[in-house]
Scaffold this active site. Structure first.
Site, short mmCIF file in Angstrom:
data_model
loop_
_atom_site.label_atom_id
_atom_site.label_comp_id
_atom_site.label_asym_id
_atom_site.label_seq_id
_atom_site.Cartn_x
_atom_site.Cartn_y
_atom_site.Cartn_z
N GLY A 344 44.50 17.14 63.94
CA GLY A 344 43.02 17.15 63.76
C GLY A 344 42.33 18.57 63.98
O GLY A 344 41.14 18.81 63.58
N GLU A 367 43.91 39.81 41.51
CA GLU A 367 44.86 40.81 40.91
C GLU A 367 45.73 39.93 40.27
O GLU A 367 47.09 40.37 40.33
CB GLU A 367 45.66 41.29 42.24
CG GLU A 367 44.78 42.75 42.68
CD GLU A 367 44.97 43.75 41.50
OE1 GLU A 367 43.70 43.76 40.94
OE2 GLU A 367 45.71 44.23 40.98
#
Ligand SMILES: Cc1cc2nc3c(=O)[nH]c(=O)nc-3n(C[C@H](O)[C@H](O)[C@H](O)COP(=O)(O)OP(=O)(O)OC[C@H]3O[C@@H](n4cnc5c(N)ncnc54)[C@H](O)[C@@H]3O)c2cc1C
Length: 558
Positions: A344, A367
């Protein structure tokens, strides 16, 4: 040239600067405000301050003349700090690349010297709203301006999309269509008719300024045409792909490690079911070890490509694509697993892995996307397969078998299994003409990348054992750990190539069902299965090394 000592010092000052100015709290705050810290970026690029750009500029223009290996090391370190800032700082090198490879000596002197001496920021303007992966579709035009029969300049009209540093750069390299084809132009900010949009509201790298650019009949003098000859733009862009993809590969590597380097210490302190998570094999062997292994496989490949570029082997586009593909996919997987590793807490902003995971996502897009990398890799190696009548990967495998005889513990035999199986899969695909399916072509790209990385990692482990690693190379793991990492990855690569290879050949109707046992045998599937022997013990060992328990492990084993 940069010595190992200078590089080490530069990386150290970078780390110290980050520690002082870019704490987790600062980065989280900037991320929440969606703000590029321009003062930090300028500080990093100022010659009298951190001067990172000096590392990349050739000595003749006032820089330090760093090579591809230096670039990889700096990019990895920058990405460990923050991928948004790394993108901002490194966009200048991307932006100046067309100049480095294609400009006239006069242009180089002006612009590269200005980057070195004034620390000006560049942006690289290639992508357009309608031209992303397919740059050939670009629509921005550069119309000749002729006076007295002579070309005195160009008028640029069009739009660029997703440009890093788009709203903060001092100068831009812009790809535009001239009558003779795509060409690069250099443009300064504040030029009449040139505007940029507000920064994009992005999923990640929110510390990097990304903006659309617009050109409305923007006049640039003729001496701003890079190289002085029209139509060279796509070649110039291609010429640096090996190098620039290596930079992004190093980004994936650095970001992936940065996430794991938060998950690893966290797991030593988090107690669940009476013991730290770091002592739970089901935790370490799923969330930590495989990601470390894949990142280190990518590192081995990156280092080989960097050394080959530095040895003058040319632009190595395909190899750059493999490095980028493997490192950025591994970086993404590592960041994703790190969120899970923190449970969590990982899902909140405060623990950074969530931010890293959002940031590193860009590396499999810009890229060249991962899918375009798969295509690039597959198309090139397909040609090698055809030219050698199917022997290309068998030959590579034989080299690794020879390596196995002198170094039996680095996984070279299993890497060879992967490469032999790959050769067989490609041959089956050739006979049944399976590359007419685009999906098969791209899946082959993935298998090629895995098999080649297994070979690189085995070679890196050998060099490490022989104390012959590049003196600038990362030495986080010793030879024994490196060999264990290599064995784990080689097993994975061999299994992946063999099983996925079978899957795609059979799935595309490349054989009759009566032939499947023969194909399994020709791919060496039973041997690949047998080679998984020892996998858990190797994973235990790597986990012990990562958690500083290796000595204890060795004592027990002895
Ligand atoms: C934050 C950020 C920063 C960037 N910085 C820069 C920069 O500084 N300079 C610059 O010039 N550009 C920059 N880019 C642009 C980037 O390089 C492109 O987004 C990228 O190349 C993909 O192009 P696209 O977004 O048009 O996607 P598309 O090309 O439309 O692709 C969409 C999807 O389709 C897939 N796909 C595309 N073509 C094919 C095909 N033929 N076969 C199968 N699948 C295909 C892709 O893999 C992808 O999954 C940046 C982008 C972002 C988001």
């Amino acid at each position: 040239m940069i010595t190992a000592k200078t590089l080490k010092l530069s990386l150290k000052s970078l780390r110290e600067f980050a520690k002082k100015r870019l704490s987790d709290e600062t980065l989280i705050e900037l991320d929440a405000r969606d703000e590029c810290p321009l003062d930090i970026v300028r500080h990093m690029c100022s010659p009298d301050k951190l001067g990172i750009q000096l590392l990349f500029i050739p000595e003749e223009y006032g820089g330090m003349g760093g090579n591809a290996f230096d670039v990889y090391c700096v990019c990895e370190e920058m990405a460990r700090i923050d991928l948004g800032i790394a993108t901002s700082v490194l966009a200048t090198f991307l932006g100046s690349d067309p100049i480095t490879v294609g400009a006239t000596p006069e242009q180089k002197k002006v612009w590269l010297t200005r980057i070195a001496e004034e620390g000006i920021l560049f942006a690289y303007g290639a992508t357009e709203p309608e031209a992303g992966s397919d740059l050939g579709a670009l629509r921005t035009t550069a119309e000749r301006v002729i006076e007295d029969g002579k070309i005195v300049g160009y008028k640029i009209t069009g739009n660029k999309q997703w440009i890093s540093n788009g709203g903060i750069a001092d100068a831009y390299t812009v790809l535009a269509n001239t009558p003779a084809g795509p060409s690069w132009f250099i443009l300064e900010k504040d030029t009449k008719g040139f505007t940029h949009d507000k920064p994009e509201d992005k999923h990640g790298i929110r510390l990097s300024n990304t903006a659309a650019l617009a050109f409305d009949s923007v006049f640039v003098p003729a001496d701003r045409l890079v190289g002085g000859v029209e139509g060279q733009g796509l070649n110039q862009a291609q010429a640096v792909f090996g190098y620039t993809r290596l930079m992004v590969a190093a980004f994936g590597l650095g970001a992936g490690w940065s996430a794991l380097d938060r998950a690893i210490p966290y797991s030593t302190k988090r107690i669940q079911a009476g013991a730290p998570l770091s002592e739970k094999q089901g935790y370490t062997h799923k969330l930590i070890v495989p990601n470390v292994v894949r990142l280190e496989a990518a590192r081995a490949y990156i280092e080989e490509v960097a050394e080959r570029i530095d040895d003058g082997e040319g632009s190595l586009n395909t190899e750059g694509a493999i490095a980028k593909y493997m490192a950025t996919e591994a970086g993404n997987a590592a960041a994703e697993a790190s969120i899970q590793a923190l449970g969590g807490y990982g899902y909140t902003h405060e623990y950074m892995v969530e931010k890293i995971s959002r940031d590193v996502r860009i590396t499999i897009i810009y890229e060249g996307t991962s899918e375009i990398m798969e295509m690039t890799i597959s198309r090139d190696r397909w040609q090698s397969h055809l030219k050698t009548r199917g022997q290309y990967y068998h030959d590579e495998a034989k080299k690794l078998e020879a390596l196995h005889t002198s170094h039996p513990d680095v996984g070279a035999d299993m890497a060879a299994q992967a490469l032999h199986a790959l050769a067989e899969v490609m041959e089956k695909a050739r006979i049944a003409r399976l590359t007419r399916y685009q999906h098969i072509l791209l899946r082959l790209g993935e298998l090629i990348a895995y098999a080649e990385c297994a070979g690189s990692l085995a070679r890196r482990s050998t060099r490490m054992a022989e104390n012959k690693l590049n003196e600038k190379a990362n030495r986080r793991f010793d030879a024994a750990a490196q060999a264990a990492i290599s064995r784990i990855f080689a097993r994975e690569a061999a299994l992946k190539v063999t099983e996925d290879g079978l899957r795609w050949v059979i799935g595309a109707g490349g054989m009759k069902d009566t032939e499947s046992s023969a194909l399994e045998a020709s791919l060496g599937l039973p041997a690949v299965h047998r080679a998984q022997t020892g996998l858990i013990s190797d994973m235990d060992y790597v986990a012990d090394v990562l958690y500083g328990r290796a000595v204890k492990h060795q004592q027990v084993a002895a």
